[in-house]
Design a protein around this motif. Sequence first.
Motif, PDB file in Angstrom:
ATOM      1  N   UNK A  74       0.829  -1.208   0.000  1.00 45.37           N
ATOM      2  CA  UNK A  74       0.000   0.000   0.000  1.00 45.37           C
ATOM      3  C   UNK A  74       0.862   1.256   0.000  1.00 45.37           C
ATOM      4  N   UNK A  75       1.926   1.247   0.823  1.00 45.27           N
ATOM      5  CA  UNK A  75       2.805   2.412   0.898  1.00 45.27           C
ATOM      6  C   UNK A  75       3.480   2.671  -0.450  1.00 45.27           C
ATOM      7  N   UNK A  76       4.025   1.628  -1.060  1.00 46.86           N
ATOM      8  CA  UNK A  76       4.709   1.782  -2.340  1.00 46.86           C
ATOM      9  C   UNK A  76       3.713   2.162  -3.432  1.00 46.86           C
ATOM     10  N   UNK A  77       2.547   1.564  -3.379  1.00 48.01           N
ATOM     11  CA  UNK A  77       1.506   1.836  -4.373  1.00 48.01           C
ATOM     12  C   UNK A  77       1.109   3.308  -4.359  1.00 48.01           C
ATOM     13  N   UNK A 153       5.262  -6.663  -6.020  1.00 52.11           N
ATOM     14  CA  UNK A 153       3.940  -6.559  -6.634  1.00 52.11           C
ATOM     15  C   UNK A 153       3.552  -5.107  -6.869  1.00 52.11           C
ATOM     16  N   UNK A 154       3.811  -4.247  -5.874  1.00 52.70           N
ATOM     17  CA  UNK A 154       3.444  -2.836  -5.998  1.00 52.70           C
ATOM     18  C   UNK A 154       4.207  -2.148  -7.116  1.00 52.70           C
ATOM     19  N   UNK A 155       5.463  -2.551  -7.343  1.00 49.09           N
ATOM     20  CA  UNK A 155       6.256  -1.934  -8.397  1.00 49.09           C
ATOM     21  C   UNK A 155       5.951  -2.512  -9.779  1.00 49.09           C
ATOM     22  N   UNK A 156       5.318  -3.665  -9.815  1.00 48.21           N
ATOM     23  CA  UNK A 156       5.062  -4.319 -11.102  1.00 48.21           C
ATOM     24  C   UNK A 156       3.749  -3.895 -11.735  1.00 48.21           C
ATOM     25  N   UNK A 157       2.909  -3.174 -10.995  1.00 44.40           N
ATOM     26  CA  UNK A 157       1.574  -2.831 -11.499  1.00 44.40           C
ATOM     27  C   UNK A 157       1.540  -1.383 -11.975  1.00 44.40           C
TER      28      UNK A 157
END
Length: 244
Positions: A74-77, A153-157
């Motif tokens: 969530x933070x990275x997103x 996951x957050x960096x891949x989306x």
Amino acid sequence: MEVFAVLWREFIFFKRRFWKITTSAIMTPLLYLIAFGWGLGKDIVIEGATYMHFVMPGIIALSTMNTSFNAVAIRINISKLHEKSFEYYLTSPVNTSLLAFGHILAGAFRGMYAAFLIFLISFIFGIKIHIDFYFVLICFLNSFLFAAFGYGAALSIESHYDMNRFTTYVMTPMSFLCGTFFSLKNLPPVVKETIGILPLSHTSQSLRDIVLKGQFDHKSILALLIYAIGFYFFGVAMSYREMN
């Protein structure tokens, strides 16, 4: 230096939102205990133990997974999609591998905090569980690997809708299928072996064996360590991809 800087920032974030983080970490496990513990009753016996003692290690495994994953993802997103600030970290003169490790380690600590809270709740419900060094180590490895998975996951989306796919197709199925609330012994052999490969299955079964039997299969630690290393490099790879 990168690791310390990230951990310090996350500590400040945690301190400012202490009560919100604490209550959110407690709520879901508490509902699980009320629904599956009190709801099903203490008289049900599974694998030679009351259901309350049986389900508690599964709830700890589940909570460390969800808390560590969400704390990082969530933070990275938000930093990536809304604040547009994460790219500045990646393009700054810092070690990308250490930057990733700092975020993942911070998420792992959040998972361990959730495990500590559940341990306290267990006393309120009158459940005394055995905890030793290996219990703590397994909880940490589980927290670390899912924090790493959340980071990658957050960096891949590219959108919030893409993030929901990880939750829908990965996190939710593992939450209910990996022996958190029921024994895997009665499943068909092929299904049992397939589910048994998943990291949460190793965590749930290992914690349960420690609590109920005072022993566990040391191969589970090796499996969790392999998952942790693999997901860490997945996160680092996604960091470099984001830089390009």
